[in-house]
Design a protein around this motif. Structure first.
Motif, PDB file in Angstrom:
ATOM      1  N   ASN A  15      12.762  -8.923   5.213  1.00  0.00           N
ATOM      2  CA  ASN A  15      11.350  -8.130   5.485  1.00  0.00           C
ATOM      3  C   ASN A  15      10.207  -9.196   5.761  1.00  0.00           C
ATOM      4  OD1 ASN A  15      12.369  -5.856   4.768  1.00  0.00           O
ATOM      5  ND2 ASN A  15      12.045  -5.831   2.583  1.00  0.00           N
ATOM      6  N   TYR A  69      20.527   4.450   6.393  1.00  0.00           N
ATOM      7  CA  TYR A  69      21.287   5.708   6.327  1.00  0.00           C
ATOM      8  C   TYR A  69      21.538   6.505   7.666  1.00  0.00           C
ATOM      9  CZ  TYR A  69      19.022   4.842   1.662  1.00  0.00           C
ATOM     10  OH  TYR A  69      18.731   3.949   0.340  1.00  0.00           O
ATOM     11  N   ASN A 104      -4.385   6.199  -5.103  1.00  0.00           N
ATOM     12  CA  ASN A 104      -3.883   7.723  -4.716  1.00  0.00           C
ATOM     13  C   ASN A 104      -5.364   8.526  -4.879  1.00  0.00           C
ATOM     14  OD1 ASN A 104      -1.024   7.445  -4.156  1.00  0.00           O
ATOM     15  ND2 ASN A 104      -1.127   7.066  -6.516  1.00  0.00           N
ATOM     16  N   TRP A 139      15.430   4.406 -10.229  1.00  0.00           N
ATOM     17  CA  TRP A 139      15.700   4.162  -8.826  1.00  0.00           C
ATOM     18  C   TRP A 139      17.268   3.330  -8.611  1.00  0.00           C
ATOM     19  CZ3 TRP A 139      11.192   3.522  -5.211  1.00  0.00           C
ATOM     20  CH2 TRP A 139      11.489   3.330  -3.925  1.00  0.00           C
ATOM     21  N   ARG A 181      13.513   8.221  -5.304  1.00  0.00           N
ATOM     22  CA  ARG A 181      13.341   8.474  -3.755  1.00  0.00           C
ATOM     23  C   ARG A 181      13.823   9.887  -3.530  1.00  0.00           C
ATOM     24  NH1 ARG A 181      17.893   3.906  -3.017  1.00  0.00           N
ATOM     25  NH2 ARG A 181      18.342   4.919  -5.092  1.00  0.00           N
ATOM     26  N   GLN A 219      -5.141   1.780  -3.231  1.00  0.00           N
ATOM     27  CA  GLN A 219      -3.733   1.528  -2.980  1.00  0.00           C
ATOM     28  C   GLN A 219      -3.046   2.948  -2.667  1.00  0.00           C
ATOM     29  OE1 GLN A 219       0.307   0.497  -5.375  1.00  0.00           O
ATOM     30  NE2 GLN A 219      -1.187  -0.639  -5.774  1.00  0.00           N
ATOM     31  N   TYR A 255       6.362   1.701 -14.420  1.00  0.00           N
ATOM     32  CA  TYR A 255       7.717   1.744 -13.742  1.00  0.00           C
ATOM     33  C   TYR A 255       8.966   1.270 -14.943  1.00  0.00           C
ATOM     34  CZ  TYR A 255       5.040   1.411  -9.399  1.00  0.00           C
ATOM     35  OH  TYR A 255       4.022   1.746  -8.492  1.00  0.00           O
ATOM     36  N   ARG A 279      14.811  -4.801  -3.460  1.00  0.00           N
ATOM     37  CA  ARG A 279      15.590  -5.038  -4.822  1.00  0.00           C
ATOM     38  C   ARG A 279      16.403  -6.275  -4.667  1.00  0.00           C
ATOM     39  NH1 ARG A 279      18.725  -1.025  -7.255  1.00  0.00           N
ATOM     40  NH2 ARG A 279      18.012   0.729  -5.555  1.00  0.00           N
ATOM     41  N   HIS A 324      -4.006   4.379 -11.369  1.00  0.00           N
ATOM     42  CA  HIS A 324      -2.697   4.463 -10.708  1.00  0.00           C
ATOM     43  C   HIS A 324      -2.898   5.993  -9.968  1.00  0.00           C
ATOM     44  CE1 HIS A 324       1.890   3.895 -11.004  1.00  0.00           C
ATOM     45  NE2 HIS A 324       1.637   4.584  -9.987  1.00  0.00           N
ATOM     46  N   LYS A 367      -1.410  -1.463 -13.274  1.00  0.00           N
ATOM     47  CA  LYS A 367      -1.970  -0.262 -13.168  1.00  0.00           C
ATOM     48  C   LYS A 367      -2.220   0.469 -14.609  1.00  0.00           C
ATOM     49  CE  LYS A 367      -0.003   0.540  -8.756  1.00  0.00           C
ATOM     50  NZ  LYS A 367       1.606   0.168  -8.754  1.00  0.00           N
ATOM     51  N   CYS A 403      13.319  -2.462   9.836  1.00  0.00           N
ATOM     52  CA  CYS A 403      12.200  -2.758   8.613  1.00  0.00           C
ATOM     53  C   CYS A 403      11.382  -3.682   9.131  1.00  0.00           C
ATOM     54  CB  CYS A 403      13.109  -3.324   7.578  1.00  0.00           C
ATOM     55  SG  CYS A 403      14.153  -4.856   8.210  1.00  0.00           S
ATOM     56  N   GLY A 451       4.884   2.032   0.108  1.00  0.00           N
ATOM     57  CA  GLY A 451       5.715   2.858   0.753  1.00  0.00           C
ATOM     58  C   GLY A 451       5.972   2.601   2.150  1.00  0.00           C
ATOM     59  N   PHE A 484      10.051  11.437  -4.811  1.00  0.00           N
ATOM     60  CA  PHE A 484       8.749  11.092  -4.375  1.00  0.00           C
ATOM     61  C   PHE A 484       8.605  10.878  -2.613  1.00  0.00           C
ATOM     62  CE2 PHE A 484       5.333   7.563  -3.719  1.00  0.00           C
ATOM     63  CZ  PHE A 484       4.615   8.016  -4.488  1.00  0.00           C
ATOM     64  N   ILE A 513       2.559  -3.525   0.865  1.00  0.00           N
ATOM     65  CA  ILE A 513       3.561  -3.729  -0.554  1.00  0.00           C
ATOM     66  C   ILE A 513       4.837  -3.210  -0.105  1.00  0.00           C
ATOM     67  CG2 ILE A 513       3.523  -3.035  -3.020  1.00  0.00           C
ATOM     68  CD1 ILE A 513       0.776  -2.035  -2.953  1.00  0.00           C
TER      69      ILE A 513
HETATM   70  N1  LIG Z   1       0.625   3.483  -6.407  1.00  0.00           N
HETATM   71  C1  LIG Z   1       1.440   4.300  -6.381  1.00  0.00           C
HETATM   72  O1  LIG Z   1       1.350   5.699  -6.799  1.00  0.00           O
HETATM   73  C2  LIG Z   1       2.735   3.752  -5.690  1.00  0.00           C
HETATM   74  C3  LIG Z   1       3.709   4.543  -5.537  1.00  0.00           C
HETATM   75  C4  LIG Z   1       4.923   4.174  -4.918  1.00  0.00           C
HETATM   76  C5  LIG Z   1       5.132   2.930  -4.737  1.00  0.00           C
HETATM   77  N2  LIG Z   1       4.022   1.959  -5.237  1.00  0.00           N
HETATM   78  C6  LIG Z   1       4.032   0.588  -5.141  1.00  0.00           C
HETATM   79  O2  LIG Z   1       4.569   0.052  -3.644  1.00  0.00           O
HETATM   80  C7  LIG Z   1       5.926  -0.533  -3.699  1.00  0.00           C
HETATM   81  C8  LIG Z   1       6.553  -0.414  -2.240  1.00  0.00           C
HETATM   82  O3  LIG Z   1       6.652   1.115  -2.374  1.00  0.00           O
HETATM   83  P1  LIG Z   1       8.570   1.377  -2.638  1.00  0.00           P
HETATM   84  O4  LIG Z   1       9.093   0.246  -3.376  1.00  0.00           O
HETATM   85  O5  LIG Z   1       8.440   2.719  -3.274  1.00  0.00           O
HETATM   86  O6  LIG Z   1       9.078   1.908  -1.190  1.00  0.00           O
HETATM   87  P2  LIG Z   1       9.253   0.953  -0.137  1.00  0.00           P
HETATM   88  O7  LIG Z   1       8.760  -0.371  -0.173  1.00  0.00           O
HETATM   89  O8  LIG Z   1       8.808   1.739   1.437  1.00  0.00           O
HETATM   90  O9  LIG Z   1      10.558   0.675   0.107  1.00  0.00           O
HETATM   91  C9  LIG Z   1      11.405   0.011  -0.707  1.00  0.00           C
HETATM   92  C10 LIG Z   1      12.921   0.280  -0.806  1.00  0.00           C
HETATM   93  O10 LIG Z   1      13.303  -0.097   0.502  1.00  0.00           O
HETATM   94  C11 LIG Z   1      14.704  -0.801   0.566  1.00  0.00           C
HETATM   95  N3  LIG Z   1      14.724  -1.912   1.031  1.00  0.00           N
HETATM   96  C12 LIG Z   1      13.688  -2.958   1.380  1.00  0.00           C
HETATM   97  N4  LIG Z   1      13.897  -3.655   2.320  1.00  0.00           N
HETATM   98  C13 LIG Z   1      15.075  -3.366   2.702  1.00  0.00           C
HETATM   99  C14 LIG Z   1      15.808  -4.176   3.645  1.00  0.00           C
HETATM  100  N5  LIG Z   1      15.303  -5.160   4.316  1.00  0.00           N
HETATM  101  N6  LIG Z   1      16.992  -3.479   4.079  1.00  0.00           N
HETATM  102  C15 LIG Z   1      17.437  -2.393   3.476  1.00  0.00           C
HETATM  103  N7  LIG Z   1      16.663  -1.719   2.284  1.00  0.00           N
HETATM  104  C16 LIG Z   1      15.467  -2.210   2.135  1.00  0.00           C
HETATM  105  C17 LIG Z   1      15.180  -0.773  -0.988  1.00  0.00           C
HETATM  106  O11 LIG Z   1      15.845   0.238  -1.257  1.00  0.00           O
HETATM  107  P3  LIG Z   1      17.071   0.385  -2.309  1.00  0.00           P
HETATM  108  O12 LIG Z   1      16.592   0.633  -3.506  1.00  0.00           O
HETATM  109  O13 LIG Z   1      17.782   1.571  -1.686  1.00  0.00           O
HETATM  110  O14 LIG Z   1      17.698  -0.929  -2.178  1.00  0.00           O
HETATM  111  C18 LIG Z   1      13.918  -0.741  -1.715  1.00  0.00           C
HETATM  112  O15 LIG Z   1      13.816  -0.495  -3.132  1.00  0.00           O
HETATM  113  C19 LIG Z   1       6.484  -0.062  -5.098  1.00  0.00           C
HETATM  114  O16 LIG Z   1       7.619  -1.025  -5.335  1.00  0.00           O
HETATM  115  C20 LIG Z   1       5.432  -0.121  -6.125  1.00  0.00           C
HETATM  116  O17 LIG Z   1       4.969  -1.419  -6.228  1.00  0.00           O
HETATM  117  C21 LIG Z   1       2.655   2.532  -5.778  1.00  0.00           C
END
Ligand SMILES: NC(=O)c1ccc[n+]([C@@H]2O[C@H](COP(=O)([O-])OP(=O)(O)OC[C@H]3O[C@@H](n4cnc5c(N)ncnc54)[C@H](OP(=O)(O)O)[C@@H]3O)[C@@H](O)[C@H]2O)c1
Length: 305
Positions: A283, A212, A153, A25, A224, A172, A54, A275, A122, A79, A254, A201, A227, A271
């Motif tokens: 957040n 963006y 899932n 990532w 990204r 989840q 991860y 970063r 997972h 997981k 956000c 997500g 997925f 969740i």
């Molecule tokens: N069970 C599953 O299959 C599965 C799948 C996906 C995720 N997950 C879990 O869910 C968590 C959350 O999902 P996700 O991390 O994929 O996506 P998300 O939470 O929708 O997006 C996270 C990304 O958004 C950006 N971000 C977060 N806060 C921000 C802010 N205040 N301003 C600007 N950009 C911000 C960062 O991107 P940048 O990296 O660009 O900085 C960060 O890496 C994962 O970390 C993981 O623990 C589980």
């Protein structure tokens, strides 16, 4: 704010750590990741979600390091059942009994702990025997290696099948303004069975923050790109239009995106992947307010256009 399910106390926001370790990532700074964990704990986040896949275990290793002396402050969720393909690109689904027993030891070692609070399958393994999977997880519970069982899932039918053999407490699933598939069965099931949704997500991998303005190019191997399918062509243009309209509501995007998920039925915790400490802190401001009924209706109108 927090919600207890089976003695586990979930804060409204769980720290997501897919980005930690950085191999899949766009890179990540390990020292900053540790700072994110410490800042999250200091600011009331009681749950961290990770997975062995991860960054090839690096995410779990960083968490293990960061939680030294702080383990009891966190509901630690990891997981099993999804591993990197050792013979090439892609992933392998494997929820065999021996694989689960092997994977749990790896996670305990990397996380430097002797128990995992929430151990989640997972993703469904097409060859899984639900009874065997759940009996294996029940055994881990009896041995004190895990405290509770979750799935991720899984379809409503697969969750119901698992519930015949074990006390599964969480589902989840991906849940955001742009992805509402969870409402097709999981939401009702979770409410009937006193379970909770852990919504991943919520920012659709970052696109819902509105950062963006133009279509980004992360490169082929970046998670990204494959997925979250909102970063290219027409899909990206559609998201941009939605964001332009959502901005009219006057909230930071956000926070709006997180609160929209947080306020949906059945959601125990959202969740959010962070970063940097700066992202985390932005957040967490979402927890200081809620969307009104009128705003929720307006958002529905915008996303259903
Ligand atoms: N069970 C599953 O299959 C599965 C799948 C996906 C995720 N997950 C879990 O869910 C968590 C959350 O999902 P996700 O991390 O994929 O996506 P998300 O939470 O929708 O997006 C996270 C990304 O958004 C950006 N971000 C977060 N806060 C921000 C802010 N205040 N301003 C600007 N950009 C911000 C960062 O991107 P940048 O990296 O660009 O900085 C960060 O890496 C994962 O970390 C993981 O623990 C589980």
């Amino acid at each position: 704010m927090s919600l207890s399910i089976s003695d586990l106390n979930f804060s409204s926001i769980t720290l997501g750590t897919w980005v930690f370790g950085g191999t899949s990532w766009g890179g990540a700074d390990d020292t900053e990741c540790v700072r994110v964990i410490h800042a999250a704990i200091d600011q009331g986040v009681s749950c961290i979600d990770t997975a062995p896949i991860y960054s090839h275990g690096e995410s779990e290793r960083i968490i293990g390091k960061a939680l030294a002396g702080k383990r009891d402050k966190i509901v630690l969720a990891t997981k099993c059942g999804l591993i990197r393909n050792p013979d090439g690109p892609g992933v392998v689904h494997n929820l065999n009994r021996s694989e689960i027993l092997n994977q749990v030891e790896g996670s305990l070692r990397r996380l430097k702990t002797d128990y995992i609070d929430l151990y989640q399958c997972h993703a469904p393994d097409p060859d899984m025997n639900s009874e065997e999977v759940m009996q294996t997880l029940n055994q881990l519970k009896d041995e004190g290696k895990i405290r509770a069982i979750g799935v991720s899932n899984f379809s409503p039918k697969q969750v119901e099948e698992c519930l015949r053999y074990a006390d599964v407490i969480t589902c989840q699933d991906q849940y955001s303004l742009l992805d509402r598939r969870v409402e097709e069965g999981i939401t009702d099931l979770v409410r009937q069975k006193n379970m909770g949704i852990l919504a991943y997500g919520p920012l659709a991998g970052g696109v819902l923050t509105g950062k963006y303005k133009d279509e980004p190019d992360f490169g082929g191997a970046d998670c990204r790109t494959f997925f979250y399918q909102y970063y290219k062509g027409d899909a990206f243009q559609k998201v941009r239009q939605i964001l332009d309209e959502l901005e009219g509501l006057g909230h930071p995007l956000c926070e709006l995106a997180i609160n929209w998920v947080r306020q949906q039925k059945g959601v125990a915790s959202v969740i959010v992947g962070c970063r940097t400490v700066e992202q985390l802190e932005k957040n967490l401001v979402a927890l200081r307010w809620e969307l009104s009924t009128q705003e929720l209706e307006k958002i529905d109108e915008i996303i259903n256009k």
